[in-house]
Enzyme design. Sequence first.
Site, PDB file in Angstrom:
ATOM      1  N   PRO A  11       0.849  -1.203   0.000  1.00 35.43           N
ATOM      2  CA  PRO A  11       0.000   0.000   0.000  1.00 35.43           C
ATOM      3  C   PRO A  11       0.877   1.243   0.000  1.00 35.43           C
ATOM      4  O   PRO A  11       1.810   1.344   0.799  1.00 35.43           O
ATOM      5  CB  PRO A  11      -0.776  -0.130   1.320  1.00 35.43           C
ATOM      6  CG  PRO A  11       0.094  -0.972   2.203  1.00 35.43           C
ATOM      7  CD  PRO A  11       0.828  -1.911   1.293  1.00 35.43           C
ATOM      8  N   MET A  12       0.600   2.167  -0.913  1.00 37.85           N
ATOM      9  CA  MET A  12       1.363   3.418  -0.986  1.00 37.85           C
ATOM     10  C   MET A  12       0.406   4.585  -1.199  1.00 37.85           C
ATOM     11  O   MET A  12      -0.341   4.606  -2.183  1.00 37.85           O
ATOM     12  CB  MET A  12       2.392   3.355  -2.120  1.00 37.85           C
ATOM     13  CG  MET A  12       3.540   2.400  -1.848  1.00 37.85           C
ATOM     14  SD  MET A  12       4.774   2.389  -3.177  1.00 37.85           S
ATOM     15  CE  MET A  12       3.979   1.270  -4.351  1.00 37.85           C
ATOM     16  N   CYS A 110       1.907   2.589   9.618  1.00 39.16           N
ATOM     17  CA  CYS A 110       2.197   3.928   9.102  1.00 39.16           C
ATOM     18  C   CYS A 110       2.710   4.838  10.218  1.00 39.16           C
ATOM     19  O   CYS A 110       2.030   5.038  11.227  1.00 39.16           O
ATOM     20  CB  CYS A 110       0.944   4.546   8.477  1.00 39.16           C
ATOM     21  SG  CYS A 110       1.240   6.198   7.801  1.00 39.16           S
ATOM     22  N   HIS A 177       6.770  -5.191   7.923  1.00 32.68           N
ATOM     23  CA  HIS A 177       7.774  -4.280   7.386  1.00 32.68           C
ATOM     24  C   HIS A 177       8.977  -4.336   8.324  1.00 32.68           C
ATOM     25  O   HIS A 177       8.839  -4.082   9.520  1.00 32.68           O
ATOM     26  CB  HIS A 177       7.207  -2.862   7.316  1.00 32.68           C
ATOM     27  CG  HIS A 177       8.139  -1.867   6.693  1.00 32.68           C
ATOM     28  ND1 HIS A 177       7.762  -0.575   6.420  1.00 32.68           N
ATOM     29  CD2 HIS A 177       9.429  -1.967   6.277  1.00 32.68           C
ATOM     30  CE1 HIS A 177       8.782   0.071   5.873  1.00 32.68           C
ATOM     31  NE2 HIS A 177       9.794  -0.761   5.783  1.00 32.68           N
ATOM     32  N   ASN A 208       8.406  -7.597   3.952  1.00 32.90           N
ATOM     33  CA  ASN A 208       8.447  -6.293   3.287  1.00 32.90           C
ATOM     34  C   ASN A 208       9.669  -5.507   3.745  1.00 32.90           C
ATOM     35  O   ASN A 208       9.939  -5.423   4.939  1.00 32.90           O
ATOM     36  CB  ASN A 208       7.153  -5.540   3.618  1.00 32.90           C
ATOM     37  CG  ASN A 208       7.124  -4.102   3.122  1.00 32.90           C
ATOM     38  OD1 ASN A 208       6.683  -3.205   3.819  1.00 32.90           O
ATOM     39  ND2 ASN A 208       7.590  -3.866   1.909  1.00 32.90           N
ATOM     40  N   ARG A 233       8.742   0.721  -2.688  1.00 31.27           N
ATOM     41  CA  ARG A 233       9.493   1.655  -3.555  1.00 31.27           C
ATOM     42  C   ARG A 233      10.040   0.994  -4.813  1.00 31.27           C
ATOM     43  O   ARG A 233      10.071   1.614  -5.882  1.00 31.27           O
ATOM     44  CB  ARG A 233      10.633   2.297  -2.761  1.00 31.27           C
ATOM     45  CG  ARG A 233      10.172   3.319  -1.730  1.00 31.27           C
ATOM     46  CD  ARG A 233      11.348   3.834  -0.909  1.00 31.27           C
ATOM     47  NE  ARG A 233      11.908   2.787  -0.081  1.00 31.27           N
ATOM     48  CZ  ARG A 233      13.129   2.824   0.469  1.00 31.27           C
ATOM     49  NH1 ARG A 233      13.919   3.862   0.239  1.00 31.27           N
ATOM     50  NH2 ARG A 233      13.560   1.840   1.233  1.00 31.27           N
TER      51      ARG A 233
END
Length: 326
Positions: A11-12, A110, A177, A208, A233
């Site tokens: 998700p970005m 986030c 992440h 991730n 990215r």
Amino acid sequence: MEYENKLVLAPMVRVGTLPFRLLAADYGADITYAEEIIDHKIIKCERIVNDYIRSTDFVEKGTDNVVFRTCNEEKGRVVFQMGTSDAVRALKAAQLVCKDVAAVDINMGCPKSFSVSGGMGAALLTKPDLIHDILTTLRRNIDTPVTCKIRLLKSSQDTVELARRIEKTGVSALAVHGRQVADRPRDPAKWNEIADVVSALTIPVIANGDVFEYDDIQCIKVATGASSVMVARGALWNASIFSPNVKAHWEDVKKEYVRKSILWDNDVKSTKHTLKEMIMHYSCLEFPEGKAIIKSQNLVDLAKVYGDEEYYESVRANRIALDRHA
């Protein structure tokens, strides 16, 4: 939805809209996460079938603002990622979208202030009881698979403990992440700490962090033991990272993205943001292309920048023809 041995688009924000998700899927992404959308925002929306472009839109009531757009083509792989700090509100939001997506994911990683200040994102990492409440409420009330995405905590032991609590809620998978909240993107991802989570859980773990080339996918799999890999990215800079074939030139990928943005009538601000991110990685916005993107006011302007006026007009003409026959 299966989570074993999958390539996943992360998700970005302002990037993971429909055109970019479809672009990533074209190159081999098995699962594509939409950009995070806050629960407050989606529950103010109504679901509208957009016959003009053949999409399903969630539009803010009383406006033309499309908060989330999807289509039948991606129904089996798109993940709706939600920012939330309340179980009841999360359920209300999930119930609105769950029939149009493959899974619902709760953002717990986030670090941005807008998310954390509202008790969402990484703020949830220190609230395991609230995490349990949100995830169990969703699991009990919707049939769609539920997952979440976390960051590493201060110690690997703490991360594993939280991951085990999350697994007990019945989620289908967990994305990890490999950075802590305070880490910056330039700080190396700690693959070894993702490995600790993988070895402690029985559900699929999606690894991730620091996947920038196709070969890195196998590297992170070996290092972590995770069978599925999420790319952020690396995919933004060149979505063909998901393809085992020779990597496409970023200029070609960028032009494909512009065409998909035209085809799906993507928000121009989102399209410009994504293009600028691509360009800044390889080049500079001070060159004519960058300046032209900044000045662009709509998709017509962007079509002109890339010599795609004819394509834009053909898409427009086709829509008008379809509308007449409807």
